[in-house]
Design an enzyme around this catalytic site. Structure first.
Site, mmCIF file in Angstrom:
data_model
loop_
_atom_site.group_PDB
_atom_site.id
_atom_site.type_symbol
_atom_site.label_atom_id
_atom_site.label_comp_id
_atom_site.label_asym_id
_atom_site.label_seq_id
_atom_site.Cartn_x
_atom_site.Cartn_y
_atom_site.Cartn_z
ATOM 1 N N ASP A 1 -6.482 2.398 3.753
ATOM 2 C CA ASP A 1 -6.491 2.637 2.300
ATOM 3 C C ASP A 1 -6.028 4.045 1.942
ATOM 4 O O ASP A 1 -6.406 4.586 0.904
ATOM 5 C CB ASP A 1 -7.891 2.400 1.710
ATOM 6 C CG ASP A 1 -8.465 1.050 2.088
ATOM 7 O OD1 ASP A 1 -7.759 0.047 1.899
ATOM 8 O OD2 ASP A 1 -9.602 1.000 2.597
ATOM 9 N N LYS B 1 -0.523 4.092 2.324
ATOM 10 C CA LYS B 1 0.667 3.891 3.152
ATOM 11 C C LYS B 1 1.715 3.042 2.450
ATOM 12 O O LYS B 1 2.909 3.264 2.618
ATOM 13 C CB LYS B 1 0.280 3.215 4.470
ATOM 14 C CG LYS B 1 -0.671 4.029 5.331
ATOM 15 C CD LYS B 1 -1.060 3.285 6.594
ATOM 16 C CE LYS B 1 -1.822 2.004 6.334
ATOM 17 N NZ LYS B 1 -3.117 2.196 5.673
ATOM 18 N N GLY C 1 -4.483 -4.452 2.780
ATOM 19 C CA GLY C 1 -3.823 -4.589 1.487
ATOM 20 C C GLY C 1 -2.995 -3.368 1.134
ATOM 21 O O GLY C 1 -3.367 -2.241 1.434
ATOM 22 N N HIS C 2 -1.844 -3.614 0.523
ATOM 23 C CA HIS C 2 -0.997 -2.534 0.036
ATOM 24 C C HIS C 2 -0.766 -2.752 -1.453
ATOM 25 O O HIS C 2 -0.342 -3.828 -1.869
ATOM 26 C CB HIS C 2 0.367 -2.522 0.733
ATOM 27 C CG HIS C 2 0.297 -2.223 2.190
ATOM 28 N ND1 HIS C 2 -0.338 -1.122 2.698
ATOM 29 C CD2 HIS C 2 0.805 -2.887 3.263
ATOM 30 C CE1 HIS C 2 -0.211 -1.113 4.015
ATOM 31 N NE2 HIS C 2 0.458 -2.172 4.380
ATOM 32 N N GLN D 1 -4.087 -0.839 8.111
ATOM 33 C CA GLN D 1 -5.374 -0.172 8.374
ATOM 34 C C GLN D 1 -5.143 1.315 8.661
ATOM 35 O O GLN D 1 -4.313 1.937 8.018
ATOM 36 C CB GLN D 1 -6.121 -0.868 9.519
ATOM 37 C CG GLN D 1 -6.696 -2.212 9.161
ATOM 38 C CD GLN D 1 -5.837 -3.356 9.627
ATOM 39 O OE1 GLN D 1 -5.046 -3.258 10.536
ATOM 40 N NE2 GLN D 1 -5.996 -4.488 8.988
#
Length: 435
Positions: free
Chosen positions: A13, A16, A40-41, A224
């Site tokens: 988080d 990235k 998640g992005h 991650q």
């Protein structure tokens, strides 16, 4: 041979996705090399918000190849939903490629994930229950489905015939929700997956290495963060894949000498999701304030992230495991108007000061942060002027915070993110990432 890797230097988080998207403007290929849809992005492009889990961040960039490497585990049902999201926003998955060696997440993996967490009782890991761990377990046990299996009908039928009774017995043994599928229904489902993405499946190792041979620009995108690495993270409160520098190579099928630059993405404070030690975690009331100000709620789970001050013991550990050549500092604007900013530079454990991150969970649970306190700065809503003025236009106290990090890590902070958008980014290399 310009290969550039982007890796989270904390527990994920860190932002990235935004950085991959920002640097992706000049990339030809963007390669996801590990993890699954538990990561998640969030990407903001022209005011449109994309919340991606399985698709590589670069898929929203037109004219790019977005590669899912062999080290990724893929949930094709959820990938189909993300593909629709991109299409509805006017995008395309024309450039999507999936490794024929990437393993597939099945529904029984998700059922087993939940059952295993329940079985652990008070020792839960805090997984997303997305089936990531059980999919990697099958990979190591050599009984998993790979994307390439979809293209070989006889092999697919043979593996389905073996795996269905095996998994039904395992689900029963674990007290999990029973699997209702049959060999016929699972074959029909997987044949549908072949129709959906069969043309995207290929040997992506050849694709990526050929691109590097042709001096095309390749970004390797991690999921991650380094502290969730299966070997070097806060085990057992980790993910099931190699999130550090070595994972770039094993997860995408390239040699170590093909990576020219390794970028470590560092959030200006620290967050983590799920269980496990967190030395700089704030007290509940202060944590909620930082959580709200930073929008610290998981893209995948919706859970509030645990929040704390910047922990440079953590980041130094990630630096050593990954060999960062540059640091990217994100969300520094969230710390605007905080009068004093503690930064953790060591741990005190049982009267001894530690400068390096210990493997022992029990030691970490007893650790107390050793802080150096830096002055805060006044914030501004005019990020456009802030970015236009460049690094030297940032408040002096903010620059001291950044430069303190540089001195500690002996690594330059080459990108500073002052907001979620692409245009809210200060690039101290002025785009010189590929020479």
């Amino acid at each position: 041979m310009p290969g550039l890797a982007i890796i989270g230097a904390q527990w994920g988080d860190e932002g990235k996705g935004k950085i991959t998207d920002y640097l992706g403007e000049d990339a030809d290929l963007i390669v996801r090399f590990q993890g699954g849809n538990n990561a998640g992005h969030t990407i903001v492009v022209d005011g449109k918000v994309f919340k991606l889990h399985g698709l590589p961040s670069g898929v929203v960039r037109k004219g790019k190849l977005a590669v899912i490497g062999n080290g990724v585990v893929v949930n094709l049902e959820e990938l189909a939903e993300e593909i629709e999201q991109v299409k509805e926003a006017g995008g395309s998955i024309e450039g999507l490629r999936i490794s024929d060696r990437a393993h597939l997440i099945m529904n029984y993996h998700k059922k087993l994930d939940g059952a295993e967490e329940k079985y652990r009782g008070k020792n839960v890991v805090g997984t997303t229950k997305k089936g990531i761990g059980p999919a990697y377990q099958d990979k190591i046990a050599r009984i998993g489905f790979r994307a390439g299996d979809l293209l070989e009908d006889d092999l697919l039928k043979e593996k389905i015939g073996f795996i269905i009774p095996y998994k039904k017995d395992m689900l029963d043994m674990m007290g999990a929700e029973p699997c209702q599928c049959t060999t016929e229904s699972l074959y029909a489902k997987m044949a549908g997956w072949r129709d959906m993405i069969g043309d995207c499946i290929c040997d992506t190792s050849v694709l990526v290495n050929d691109a590097l041979d042709e001096n095309r620009n390749v970004i390797f995108e991690g999921a991650q963060g380094a502290m969730l690495d299966i070997d070097h993270g806060t085990y057992p409160y980790v993910t099931s894949s190699a999130t550090c520098g070595g994972g770039v190579c094993t997860g995408s099928g390239v040699a170590p000498n093909r990576i020219d630059r390794m970028l470590g993405v560092v959030k200006a404070y620290t967050t983590r999701v799920g269980e496990g030690p967190f030395v700089t975690e704030l007290a509940e009331e202060d944590e909620k304030k930082l959580q709200a100000k930073g929008g610290e709620f998981g893209v995948t789970t919706g859970r509030g992230r645990r929040c704390g001050w910047l922990d440079l013991v953590v980041v130094e550990h990630a630096q050593r495991m990954c060999g960062f050549t540059s640091i990217v500092m994100t969300k520094i604007d969230v710390l605007d108007d905080v009068p004093e900013l503690p930064v953790c530079v060591a741990y005190e454990i049982d009267g001894t000061e530690y400068r390096h991150f210990p493997a022992s969970i029990s030691k970490l649970n007893r650790a107390k942060p050793v802080y150096e306190t830096l002055r805060g700065w006044k914030g501004t809503d005019d990020t456009e002027s802030l970015v236009k003025g460049g690094y030297d236009n940032l408040p002096g106290e903010m620059r001291e915070y950044i430069e303190f990090t540089e001195r500690y890590l002996k690594t330059p902070v080459d990108i500073v993110s002052v907001g979620p958008g692409r245009d809210q980014t200060i690039d101290r290399r002025n785009g010189d990432w590929w020479s």
